[in-house]
Enzyme design. Structure first.
Site, PDB file in Angstrom:
ATOM      1  N   HIS A  17       0.841  -1.208   0.000  1.00 18.91           N
ATOM      2  CA  HIS A  17       0.000   0.000   0.000  1.00 18.91           C
ATOM      3  C   HIS A  17       0.870   1.250   0.000  1.00 18.91           C
ATOM      4  O   HIS A  17       0.625   2.191  -0.745  1.00 18.91           O
ATOM      5  CB  HIS A  17      -0.873   0.060   1.267  1.00 18.91           C
ATOM      6  CG  HIS A  17      -1.911  -0.998   1.390  1.00 18.91           C
ATOM      7  ND1 HIS A  17      -2.088  -1.725   2.550  1.00 18.91           N
ATOM      8  CD2 HIS A  17      -2.846  -1.452   0.524  1.00 18.91           C
ATOM      9  CE1 HIS A  17      -3.090  -2.573   2.388  1.00 18.91           C
ATOM     10  NE2 HIS A  17      -3.568  -2.438   1.166  1.00 18.91           N
ATOM     11  N   LYS A  41     -17.760  -5.428   8.070  1.00 25.83           N
ATOM     12  CA  LYS A  41     -16.483  -6.134   8.117  1.00 25.83           C
ATOM     13  C   LYS A  41     -15.988  -6.001   9.546  1.00 25.83           C
ATOM     14  O   LYS A  41     -16.153  -4.971  10.165  1.00 25.83           O
ATOM     15  CB  LYS A  41     -15.471  -5.442   7.191  1.00 25.83           C
ATOM     16  CG  LYS A  41     -15.595  -5.791   5.723  1.00 25.83           C
ATOM     17  CD  LYS A  41     -14.367  -5.268   4.984  1.00 25.83           C
ATOM     18  CE  LYS A  41     -14.406  -5.617   3.509  1.00 25.83           C
ATOM     19  NZ  LYS A  41     -13.208  -5.128   2.809  1.00 25.83           N
ATOM     20  N   ARG A  90      -1.993  -6.357  -7.848  1.00 25.56           N
ATOM     21  CA  ARG A  90      -0.854  -7.229  -7.546  1.00 25.56           C
ATOM     22  C   ARG A  90      -0.716  -8.316  -8.589  1.00 25.56           C
ATOM     23  O   ARG A  90       0.317  -8.485  -9.215  1.00 25.56           O
ATOM     24  CB  ARG A  90      -1.028  -7.869  -6.159  1.00 25.56           C
ATOM     25  CG  ARG A  90      -0.793  -6.912  -5.023  1.00 25.56           C
ATOM     26  CD  ARG A  90      -1.242  -7.514  -3.730  1.00 25.56           C
ATOM     27  NE  ARG A  90      -2.688  -7.811  -3.771  1.00 25.56           N
ATOM     28  CZ  ARG A  90      -3.447  -7.998  -2.720  1.00 25.56           C
ATOM     29  NH1 ARG A  90      -2.918  -7.986  -1.532  1.00 25.56           N
ATOM     30  NH2 ARG A  90      -4.724  -8.231  -2.843  1.00 25.56           N
ATOM     31  N   SER A 128      -2.962  -7.588   3.527  1.00 22.12           N
ATOM     32  CA  SER A 128      -3.240  -7.354   4.950  1.00 22.12           C
ATOM     33  C   SER A 128      -3.660  -8.650   5.631  1.00 22.12           C
ATOM     34  O   SER A 128      -3.293  -8.901   6.781  1.00 22.12           O
ATOM     35  CB  SER A 128      -4.344  -6.307   5.099  1.00 22.12           C
ATOM     36  OG  SER A 128      -3.929  -5.083   4.567  1.00 22.12           O
TER      37      SER A 128
END
Ligand code: PNS
Length: 158
Positions: A17, A41, A90, A128
């Site tokens: 990030h 979440k 990614r 993460s």
């Protein structure tokens, strides 16, 4: 003024990030990092903790602002005067979901462009969720997340 928004959960921010933030901040006059504050979440870090961590590791970047948002990304972008959404890619695995999100956001508001930035290959395997799994097993987080936040992550698993 060219303003871009870089949205995410950032639970926690990773070196991948940070790499995108550093590179995107050079392309726009202002880059607003938008931390999604979504109660559905269950994040490890509160929105305030996530904002604080991002602010600490982006202190050297003068044109970067960090804020939280709830609801739609396009509404947040509008409130910040931004017309560009920056996303990091990614691997091809990211592509399908990100492509769908970009098209959906475009249909919600055609004024917005999503700009994809390829992550640096050395960070392409970091996420993460991997960081949290590793931290849960007391693994070494060096190189995966900025060193300033390593202790803070470890504390969550003590
Ligand atoms: O880091 P993440 O979890 O991959 O980030 C996802 C994020 C925050 C970019 C995405 O969930 C998002 O934009 N959420 C806000 C709600 C929204 O605008 N969704 C798209 C239209 S339904």
């Amino acid at each position: 003024m060219r303003i871009a928004v870089y949205p995410g959960s950032f639970d926690p921010i990773t070196n991948g990030h940070l790499d995108v933030i550093e590179r995107a901040s050079r392309l726009y006059d202002k880059l607003v990092v938008g931390v999604l504050n979504n109660s559905n979440k269950k994040p490890l870090f509160s929105a305030e903790e996530r904002v604080d961590m991002i602010q600490r590791v982006t202190g050297h970047l003068e044109n970067v602002e960090v804020d939280t948002f709830t609801g739609l990304l396009v509404d947040f972008a509008k409130s910040k005067g931004a017309n560009v959404i920056v996303k990091g890619l990614r691997t091809v695995a990211d592509f399908e979901y990100e492509f769908q999100m970009a098209l959906l956001n475009k249909s919600l508001n055609p004024e917005y462009e999503t700009m994809f930035m390829m992550t640096n290959t050395k960070y392409s395997y970091i996420s993460s969720s991997m960081v949290k799994e590793l931290a849960g097993f007391k693994g070494n987080l060096t190189g995966l997340v900025p060193c300033e936040i390593i202790e803070q992550i470890k504390e969550k698993y003590e």
